[in-house]
Design a protein around this motif. Structure first.
Motif, PDB file in Angstrom:
ATOM      1  N   ALA A 270      22.261  23.507  27.841  1.00  0.00           N
ATOM      2  CA  ALA A 270      23.100  23.737  26.611  1.00  0.00           C
ATOM      3  C   ALA A 270      22.790  22.400  25.688  1.00  0.00           C
ATOM      4  O   ALA A 270      22.540  21.363  26.202  1.00  0.00           O
ATOM      5  CB  ALA A 270      24.317  23.959  27.091  1.00  0.00           C
ATOM      6  N   ALA A 271      22.987  23.014  24.483  1.00  0.00           N
ATOM      7  CA  ALA A 271      22.843  21.630  23.389  1.00  0.00           C
ATOM      8  C   ALA A 271      23.975  20.684  23.544  1.00  0.00           C
ATOM      9  O   ALA A 271      23.722  19.222  23.451  1.00  0.00           O
ATOM     10  CB  ALA A 271      22.902  22.244  21.913  1.00  0.00           C
ATOM     11  N   SER A 272      25.036  21.017  24.219  1.00  0.00           N
ATOM     12  CA  SER A 272      26.269  19.945  24.306  1.00  0.00           C
ATOM     13  C   SER A 272      26.231  19.979  25.611  1.00  0.00           C
ATOM     14  O   SER A 272      26.525  20.967  26.400  1.00  0.00           O
ATOM     15  CB  SER A 272      27.421  20.391  23.376  1.00  0.00           C
ATOM     16  OG  SER A 272      27.884  21.614  23.886  1.00  0.00           O
TER      17      SER A 272
ATOM     18  N   SER B 282      24.392  18.197  30.849  1.00  0.00           N
ATOM     19  CA  SER B 282      24.912  17.400  32.421  1.00  0.00           C
ATOM     20  C   SER B 282      25.836  18.360  33.165  1.00  0.00           C
ATOM     21  O   SER B 282      26.171  18.529  34.453  1.00  0.00           O
ATOM     22  CB  SER B 282      25.193  16.100  32.671  1.00  0.00           C
ATOM     23  OG  SER B 282      26.237  15.844  31.863  1.00  0.00           O
ATOM     24  N   ASP B 283      26.871  18.946  32.252  1.00  0.00           N
ATOM     25  CA  ASP B 283      27.866  19.821  32.940  1.00  0.00           C
ATOM     26  C   ASP B 283      27.387  20.949  33.815  1.00  0.00           C
ATOM     27  O   ASP B 283      28.211  21.225  34.716  1.00  0.00           O
ATOM     28  CB  ASP B 283      28.941  20.189  31.765  1.00  0.00           C
ATOM     29  CG  ASP B 283      29.848  19.119  31.169  1.00  0.00           C
ATOM     30  OD1 ASP B 283      29.494  18.056  31.730  1.00  0.00           O
ATOM     31  OD2 ASP B 283      30.628  19.824  30.288  1.00  0.00           O
ATOM     32  N   ARG B 284      26.408  21.512  33.283  1.00  0.00           N
ATOM     33  CA  ARG B 284      25.903  22.526  34.125  1.00  0.00           C
ATOM     34  C   ARG B 284      25.311  22.175  35.510  1.00  0.00           C
ATOM     35  O   ARG B 284      25.436  22.915  36.713  1.00  0.00           O
ATOM     36  CB  ARG B 284      24.588  23.541  33.443  1.00  0.00           C
ATOM     37  CG  ARG B 284      25.056  23.816  32.228  1.00  0.00           C
ATOM     38  CD  ARG B 284      26.015  25.104  32.054  1.00  0.00           C
ATOM     39  NE  ARG B 284      27.392  24.707  32.204  1.00  0.00           N
ATOM     40  CZ  ARG B 284      28.295  24.434  31.492  1.00  0.00           C
ATOM     41  NH1 ARG B 284      27.791  24.066  30.211  1.00  0.00           N
ATOM     42  NH2 ARG B 284      29.518  23.792  31.724  1.00  0.00           N
ATOM     43  N   LEU B 285      24.873  20.973  35.481  1.00  0.00           N
ATOM     44  CA  LEU B 285      24.452  20.363  36.826  1.00  0.00           C
ATOM     45  C   LEU B 285      25.672  20.268  37.607  1.00  0.00           C
ATOM     46  O   LEU B 285      25.582  20.381  38.970  1.00  0.00           O
ATOM     47  CB  LEU B 285      23.630  19.240  36.511  1.00  0.00           C
ATOM     48  CG  LEU B 285      22.267  19.467  36.249  1.00  0.00           C
ATOM     49  CD1 LEU B 285      21.470  18.063  35.897  1.00  0.00           C
ATOM     50  CD2 LEU B 285      21.353  20.186  37.298  1.00  0.00           C
ATOM     51  N   LEU B 286      26.452  19.877  37.106  1.00  0.00           N
ATOM     52  CA  LEU B 286      27.828  19.592  37.710  1.00  0.00           C
ATOM     53  C   LEU B 286      28.390  20.713  38.325  1.00  0.00           C
ATOM     54  O   LEU B 286      28.947  21.035  39.380  1.00  0.00           O
ATOM     55  CB  LEU B 286      28.815  18.700  37.108  1.00  0.00           C
ATOM     56  CG  LEU B 286      30.020  18.356  37.501  1.00  0.00           C
ATOM     57  CD1 LEU B 286      29.461  16.998  38.564  1.00  0.00           C
ATOM     58  CD2 LEU B 286      30.939  17.514  36.699  1.00  0.00           C
ATOM     59  N   ASP B 287      28.343  21.718  37.587  1.00  0.00           N
ATOM     60  CA  ASP B 287      28.770  23.245  38.026  1.00  0.00           C
ATOM     61  C   ASP B 287      27.915  23.897  39.179  1.00  0.00           C
ATOM     62  O   ASP B 287      28.494  24.578  40.290  1.00  0.00           O
ATOM     63  CB  ASP B 287      28.888  24.213  36.817  1.00  0.00           C
ATOM     64  CG  ASP B 287      29.687  23.945  35.521  1.00  0.00           C
ATOM     65  OD1 ASP B 287      30.715  23.074  35.863  1.00  0.00           O
ATOM     66  OD2 ASP B 287      29.335  24.344  34.634  1.00  0.00           O
TER      67      ASP B 287
ATOM     68  N   PHE C 210      18.082  29.229  33.735  1.00  0.00           N
ATOM     69  CA  PHE C 210      18.150  28.890  32.393  1.00  0.00           C
ATOM     70  C   PHE C 210      18.295  29.889  31.367  1.00  0.00           C
ATOM     71  O   PHE C 210      17.370  30.706  31.091  1.00  0.00           O
ATOM     72  CB  PHE C 210      16.749  28.259  32.167  1.00  0.00           C
ATOM     73  CG  PHE C 210      16.755  26.672  32.734  1.00  0.00           C
ATOM     74  CD1 PHE C 210      16.974  25.406  31.915  1.00  0.00           C
ATOM     75  CD2 PHE C 210      16.719  26.610  33.876  1.00  0.00           C
ATOM     76  CE1 PHE C 210      17.201  24.317  32.466  1.00  0.00           C
ATOM     77  CE2 PHE C 210      16.635  25.396  34.641  1.00  0.00           C
ATOM     78  CZ  PHE C 210      17.007  24.080  33.625  1.00  0.00           C
ATOM     79  N   SER C 211      19.627  30.289  31.275  1.00  0.00           N
ATOM     80  CA  SER C 211      19.905  31.694  30.323  1.00  0.00           C
ATOM     81  C   SER C 211      21.257  31.442  30.106  1.00  0.00           C
ATOM     82  O   SER C 211      22.126  30.458  30.287  1.00  0.00           O
ATOM     83  CB  SER C 211      19.808  33.038  31.515  1.00  0.00           C
ATOM     84  OG  SER C 211      20.767  32.602  32.301  1.00  0.00           O
TER      85      SER C 211
END
Length: 422
Positions: free
Chosen positions: A286-288, A291-296, A419-420
């Motif tokens: 995601a553009a913003s 790293s939050d998605r890795l945390l998720d 990655f979607s």
């Protein structure tokens, strides 16, 4: 420090087993390369913030440093592997008589094609070992050496559970519905426990083969340890095939990979499928707050699995992740603390597996989980070699086979990052 300082680290890996000083120097070079990488990446991020796009020169310099960092990491891994590699049999070490006889008989078979001694030994051991049935068993120490090397160079095998079997299929029962349980007072009546529903997972052992070739001159050279030569020759071939199969294998002619089962959004996860977390953008983070998605992804895994969890991705995905920072400006990717150790991502060890897909739309390019509990490798005991002096004259081929199986044994222990958009 310039890029040229890191351009050709492979030259340091030449020669015999590395000295401790060589490992220390290689590790120092790696850390200097990483510091240079961070400086250039910080410069790139500042340019994006000021001009909305980085200077092409800065991007090119960062790409070169990223490649140099990968080469330094491979050099460190190679040096650590060489340092852990002992001789197959220490000089003067005691050995059982049967082992020495088998080694001598196998050596005669490999060098000259003599089979009478091997036939006698394997008949005594109740092993059918004729050319028509697939060759002869290699000595035990050679089999152990092949297995040890595979554990060091096959990335998924190194973090998965490994079970040795003597049959063609390993079956593992599991409870789809657990035993009834609960709390009760000391003298209160207990409800009768329900009978659990059981099922089983089957892991068939598939045939993996390699066919190293030798000249007769090599075979006639008494100084050459042919056991070790065979182990070294098949190591790379076996490791490459395993590395792909344990990730994307179809389970038909090879083991089933951990990316092969159906993958569903983690909120809809059920046994038999692999749960995933989406990045929020097709083919990218995601553009913003990427790293939050890795945390998720980390917290999609239950706490009992996180203690021994690893990230798994290929080197191109690692190059993308290496540039990410947290909200406080700290890099999420950290180099190994010592030579021979693993790099970490968000504090968890990172394993590089080239069979993992690249970052692309809908690709499951990053996996995270406790692979020791999640994935099982099944090794059928016995490595066979068939000597073939006829097919490729003047070379002698050694058709070497090993039976290996594998598959997911706990579907809740592995999660992926897709990655979607969703």
């Amino acid at each position: 420090m310039t890029f040229s300082d890191f351009a050709s680290p492979e030259t340091k890996a030449a020669g015999a087993a590395p000295s401790s000083l060589e490992v220390v120097h290689a590790f120092d070079d790696f850390m200097r390369a990483f510091e240079s990488f961070k400086e250039v990446n910080d410069e790139r991020l500042a340019e994006i913030e000021q001009r909305l796009s980085p200077d092409p020169v800065t991007s090119e310099k960062l790409a070169r440093l990223d490649d140099a960092l990968d080469r330094q990491q491979r050099l460190l891994d190679d040096l650590a592997l060489k340092g852990r590699r002992p001789a197959l049999e220490a000089a003067g070490a005691p050995a059982r008589l049967v082992t020495r006889e088998h080694k001598a008989a196998f050596d005669a078979y490999v060098r000259r094609g003599e089979v009478s001694s091997l036939k006698g030994l394997e008949s005594k051991a109740l092993v059918a070992g004729t050319d028509a049935q697939g060759g002869y068993l290699v000595p035990e120490e050679t089999e152990r050496e092949i297995g040890r090397k595979l554990a060091e160079v096959s990335p998924i095998r190194a973090i998965a559970s490994v079970q040795q079997v003597t049959s063609s299929v390993f079956r593992k029962p599991f409870a789809t519905e657990g035993f009834a349980s609960g709390w009760a007072a000391e003298t209160a009546a207990r409800a009768q426990s329900a009978t659990p529903a059981l099922d089983e997972l089957a892991f068939p052992a598939m045939e993996l083969f390699a066919m190293p070739a030798a000249t007769q001159t090599l075979l006639d050279d008494a100084a050459v340890d042919l056991d070790q030569w065979i182990a070294q020759e098949v190591e790379t071939a076996f490791a490459e095939q395993e590395s792909v199969a344990f990730v994307t294998g179809d389970g038909v002619t090879r083991p089933q990979g951990f990316l092969t089962p159906d993958k569903v959004a983690n909120a809809s996860w059920s046994w038999g499928s692999i749960g995933y977390v989406a990045t929020g953008a097709a083919g990218a983070f995601a553009a913003s707050n990427p790293s939050d998605r890795l945390l998720d992804l980390v917290y999609a895994l239950r706490s009992g699995y996180r203690r021994n969890a690893h990230f798994v991705m290929n080197r191109r995905t690692q190059a993308t992740v290496r540039k990410l920072k947290d909200a406080d400006g700290r890099y999420l990717w950290e180099p190994p603390a010592t030579a021979g150790a693993e790099a970490t991502l968000m504090g968890f060890p990172l394993v590089e597996a080239e069979a993992m897909p690249d970052v692309a739309a809908d690709a499951h390019a990053i996996a995270f989980g406790d692979f020791r509990r999640g994935y099982l490798v099944v090794d059928r005991i016995g490595v066979r070699t068939l000597r073939d002096p006829f097919t490729s004259k003047p070379y002698v081929l050694f058709y070497t086979t090993k039976r290996v199986g594998g598959g997911v044994q706990d579907f809740d222990a592995i999660k992926t990052l897709r990655f979607s958009a969703s």
